[in-house]
Design an enzyme around this catalytic site. Structure first.
Site, mmCIF file in Angstrom:
data_model
loop_
_atom_site.group_PDB
_atom_site.id
_atom_site.type_symbol
_atom_site.label_atom_id
_atom_site.label_comp_id
_atom_site.label_asym_id
_atom_site.label_seq_id
_atom_site.Cartn_x
_atom_site.Cartn_y
_atom_site.Cartn_z
ATOM 1 N N CYS A 187 -10.803 0.227 7.903
ATOM 2 C CA CYS A 187 -10.197 1.485 8.337
ATOM 3 C C CYS A 187 -10.815 2.701 7.663
ATOM 4 O O CYS A 187 -10.901 3.780 8.258
ATOM 5 C CB CYS A 187 -8.687 1.466 8.073
ATOM 6 N N GLU A 246 0.860 -1.201 0.000
ATOM 7 C CA GLU A 246 0.000 0.000 0.000
ATOM 8 C C GLU A 246 0.887 1.240 0.000
ATOM 9 O O GLU A 246 0.690 2.174 0.792
ATOM 10 C CB GLU A 246 -0.927 -0.006 1.224
#
Lengths: 665, 665
Positions: B418, B318
């Site tokens: 998240c 990521e």
């Protein structure tokens, strides 16, 4: 799901005993018959030197790492009275060993070696000790780390079994010994008992067993292996493996094999499966299997293949992306996927006789595959970028990188060590990919110095091929022996080639390829006849399909079968590869460079180096307001792509923008 | 490593009690003072409607999922006599709840709600029951799944603590209640005892605790929290976390914070850390901290940010890629990274007063952030592509996708949840990002209909902002109350804007921005004064830095702060977005479209649709031999990027090639 079809009782003219990695049992569904590595001996040049390095450097290097990382011990401990040390490494580490054994088996077919023969025999003793009474063999499961066939999705049990079978068949073909094959057969029989006759209708998450079982059938003539391969192909595509982390497409279980329009998911899995599917066609003649292979392959080449032959753009799932999703910097392009592509393409070539499959094999072998291994033979890329914007830290010396995708140079080994032994077995068996025969004659697909011995009609053809390929496009074929009746020598004219000519018996003519991509020379040959094929290799510029946005307005330099790259180390001081373009009047100059890599052909081209400092602070601007970078002329030097990253960490790019005025023409 | 510096005894004019997510305790190192959401109330329009939807749809939706997926139960079970059901979900699921609580806390600051207040109080009871006597609180560790602080690299214990602290501070600021803050403080004190005074010199793999501890210091005045934040910033960058799977750069532990030239590694981590580092500067005034923030940010915007404001191109880790590695199809662009970018940019804006930071906030909020949430408010993107070549399967209804990156529409929730509660807290606190004050007056950074109440000198400014931004560039500011002394109204002139004008008291003049990017209007204001800012918003074409190979020869359509996209559903039948180009004479026509999304501005442009069928079978060709596709004129329709994928699965692209004759001009 009623797709099983009757398997013909095979005629036996081919018999599965050709000393090659794909040795069909019948030629009923072949257009071209493969030749064994005992019939096609590579004698030198690019591949010959690599074969020597593979034997002398890569093979002992790999065996040391397989010892060092526990792949051998994982199996030894199963036969140890005290249970031995704890199992180490990846759950599929057995397969790394099996691929290395397969590589050694092909080596034994090239040239005998008591030492290498003993390596296999020693391994066989270990495997025999480790194998359970019912034939089961898997060091991960037998170490108590998982249930037997309890997690086909991730367990790689059949995948490992497949590689054992391929090794066993290779060993039997090259040496006549059944000692390794017997171990493999006992495991295959275990699979037959467990899964055969649809006792279970699921299959391994990683294809490989399919092609292996067809090969085992070919060698043994036992139908049950072919039936099981057929079953595994038939049941796949119905979600039988479950979604896993990436969805059913990841392991080609989202669409039934015969209906799949394109290559999807994990690229190695997709292409191993394609190889198995075409293998099944070659034995059964079920047209749908060939058609799905042809269809998927065509889609792959048109929309999902890099110029280097690399496939699988996505890190996520080591997978194929969408069509035209081919960014050169964010590419996965696993070495094993390139090998799998060669395997599948070769089977399609045998099935169809179409040179486009050999074109892709050539492109893949000379570029992404060749780039996978250092010039020293003891370091390997797992991931093969087509652009490296910034040099990365060198791989650790005599160690493994943290991540296979990270290093700036080739690492010695990997935790996930699938690629190096896959390279071993491919290089060792490469003779089998050079030529084929059919009833009318002999076909040359890949060009390398080699000696050929091909049975034809009542007699045999013996011929010698000499060439400096891929650096020079002249290929000389001397007929050393010929049957009396006329036969046809077919020479592939690569798709990249313009103006090929062929000289037979001193008479030169244009070598116009037929629709399959071959020039055919039919005559009554006599010993001493010489054919001289000239494939002109001017350096050329290549453009990509307009939907490949990532290389729009850019060109790649190629010469012959080789894709070239700009590596930072070869450029003038201060040139940033992120800011170079080819000049509008770029002329490519190919220069023989004895000083580079022991002799190669580099290409010089005029370019411009942009000064992008006007962009400081922003990544975008309104059209018409964008800074106009100043430029200076520079002479850029391109080297064959496969040679990059052999001189320390570097930046590199294959695709280079054309200066705008050139785009504008 | 002697980088700790003396922390000044703060003066207390700001005091850390501003009702805002970043409320410095001293204005010694501020250029601009933030305003609280009690001082800046968004009253309607784009963000006002979203705030309503956030409260009425997203908040209950998120709470339902936090219950459904066990985030609440994971904490309840710790207080249960029988141990409760088994813990579920990700190891950092506590933080999802904390971010939702923070969002609710900001909601309570916007508008009271007994129900939402009770939600927090109920959660506080659960947390109090779950919290250990020494203040420790983490449902993963307390469920026995890991050792306390035993794996800082992966454990997210401080990350969860940071989000609890931020929620507690937000709740205290908006309600005056310390009930949630007290739980957070006990956990913070546990961290101080465990790590403070360098008793340990390692730090969490995921930054977040740094900004949270500074905020806790701001609110409580307790130096130990600031000291610990300082310590965590000081120790990072020396490999103290270990290499993990991705290497130290992944968690910004490869280079000391003050020496880091650019943003590296996991993009959310990098930007949360940057926010904390600038927070630390704002309290301590250590210039090096500001300089590293400015430097990293500048590199990010110039080389590593997408036009939509998205950051983090790599799925792998990521993470940020290399400079200019910005392919629109293979992009990660996590929603949380966009939020983190806003957080860091806001702090740099406060520290410097430079409008470029607000420019990026505007770009990020209106594009990648706005795209993260469906128009219905109950579905979210985790990964935000800038190009979708082929429609993907819709996200499951009322379920989670297999992978966050896969679906063709926004899913209702994620296993790794998240993003949605991060969106909640950001939208709820958005008022705090509109305006600031300093001793000379008031600055407007983002344009939205709002009411402002700003203490200034001895009195206060009250003002009303009205605008249809981002669809219209007219912004009216009416002064409702003013101190007697003159003050300056500063209005940001966005970098995209040309020809801005401002009319004060009926007198129109060019609004020329100063070097910080603001037009300043200094005068003695009286109630009823009206300022009319006009930011012309013709649709425009944007080009990227020439090193962004992936969009070479392409343009993006933008209008005002909005990036536009072509979505397949809006194009004429049969148009393949992989084969469209903008015509050489492309004129952009902005049309108000009441029929689209309840009213938006769409842009029509003449384009050409290529017929690439001449390329069938190959992805490349020799330059000069490439098929020349036939083209037909088509009228293409672009919509604001953030609205894509609200009408079912689709293809989409932001960057569109310019037809060659246009490139050539």
């Amino acid at each position: 799901m009623n797709t099983q079809i009757a398997v013909e009782t095979p005629s036996d003219p081919v018999s599965g005993h050709i000393v090659a990695p794909c040795a069909p049992r019948t030629d009923a569904h072949l257009v071209l018959r493969p030749l064994g590595i005992d019939q096609v001996e590579i004698t030198g040049g690019f591949w010959g030197e690599w074969q020597d390095r593979n034997r002398e450097v890569t093979t002992p290097h790999s065996l040391r790492w397989l010892e060092r990382d526990g792949a051998m011990d994982n199996l030894r401990r199963l036969g140890a009275a005290d249970g031995g040390p704890e199992r180490r490494g990846m759950l599929f580490s057995d397969s790394d060993l099996y691929k290395a054994l397969e590589g050694i088996a092909w080596e034994l077919g090239r040239k005998s070696s008591p030492e290498l023969a003993a390596t296999i025999s020693d391994a066989v003793r270990v495997l025999e000790q480790a194998q359970e009474d019912d034939g089961y063999l898997n060091s991960w499961v037998q170490a108590g780390r998982a249930e037997r066939f309890g997690d086909l999705a991730h367990g790689h049990e059949m995948y490992c079994a497949g590689h054992l079978i391929q090794a066993g068949v290779a060993h039997a073909r090259t040496t006549g010994s059944d000692e390794l094959l017997d171990v493999a057969r006992r495991l295959a029989d275990n699979l037959v008992r467990e899964f055969g006759d649809r006792r279970r209708v699921d299959v391994d998450g990683h294809p490989e067993i399919e092609t292996a079982l067809v090969e085992l059938y070919r060698h043994t003539g036992e139908r049950r292996y072919l039936d099981l391969a057929q079953q595994f192909v038939d049941v796949r595509g119905y979600g039988v493996i479950g979604p896993g982390d990436f969805g059913s497409a990841y392991w080609q279980d989202d669409v039934p094999v015969r209906e799949q329009p394109t290559v999807v998911g994990h690229s190695v899995r997709a292409l191993y499966l394609m190889a198995g599917v075409v293998d099944l066609f070659l034995e059964t003649g079920e047209d749908e299997l060939l058609r799905t292979g042809e269809r998927q392959w065509a889609s792959m080449v048109a929309e999902k293949t890099y110029l280097t032959g690399a496939i699988g753009s996505r890190f996520e799932g080591e997978a194929f992306g969408d069509p035209f999703e081919l960014p050169p910097d964010l590419i996965y392009g696993e070495t094993c996927a390139g090998i799998a592509s060669v395997m599948a393409s070769w089977r399609l070539l045998l099935a169809t006789g179409q040179g486009k499959y050999a074109d892709l094999i050539e492109r893949t072998l000379h570029n992404v595959f060749a780039a996978s291994t250092s010039t020293s033979g003891d370091a390997f890329f797992y991931v093969n970028p087509v652009q490296r914007r910034r040099p990365r830290a060198a791989a650790p010396v005599d160690g493994k990188p943290l991540r296979a995708d990270a290093p700036g140079t080739r690492p010695a080994w990997f935790d996930c060590a699938c690629c190096p032994p896959n390279i071993m077995r491919t290089v060792a068996s490469l003779g089998a990919y050079l030529a084929t025969s059919d009833d009318t004659g002999v076909q040359l697909h890949l060009y390398a110095s080699a000696g050929l011995t091909v049975p034809l009609g009542e007699g045999q053809v013996r011929a010698t091929v000499e060439t400096e390929y891929p650096l020079d496009g002249t290929v000389t074929v001397r007929v050393d022996q010929s049957p009396e009746q006329p036969w046809t020598l077919s020479l592939r004219i690569p798709a990249w080639c313009r103006g090929a000519s062929v000289e037979v018996d001193g008479e030169k003519r244009a070598a116009n390829a037929d629709e399959d991509g071959y020039v055919r020379i039919a005559r009554a040959w006599v010993s001493g006849d010489v054919v001289r094929l000239v494939l002109p290799m001017p350096a050329r510029l290549t453009v990509a399909h307009p939907a490949v946005d990532a290389v729009r307005g850019s060109v790649a330099i190629e010469r012959g079968p080789l894709t070239y790259c700009l590596e930072s180390v070869d450029q003038p001081q201060g040139v940033d590869l992120d800011a170079v373009e080819l000049a509008a009047d770029a002329q490519l100059r190919a220069n023989t460079r004895p000083d580079l890599f022991g002799g190669t052909v580099a290409i010089e081209v005029e370019g411009v180096a942009r000064d992008d400092s006007g962009w400081a602070g922003s990544g975008w601007a309104s059209l018409g307001e964008e800074p106009q970078p100043s430029t200076r002329r520079v002479t850029l030097t391109a080297i064959p792509y496969y040679l990059w990253a052999n001189r320390g960490p570097s930046a590199m790019r294959v695709w280079v923008p054309l200066a705008k005025s050139h785009v504008a023409q």
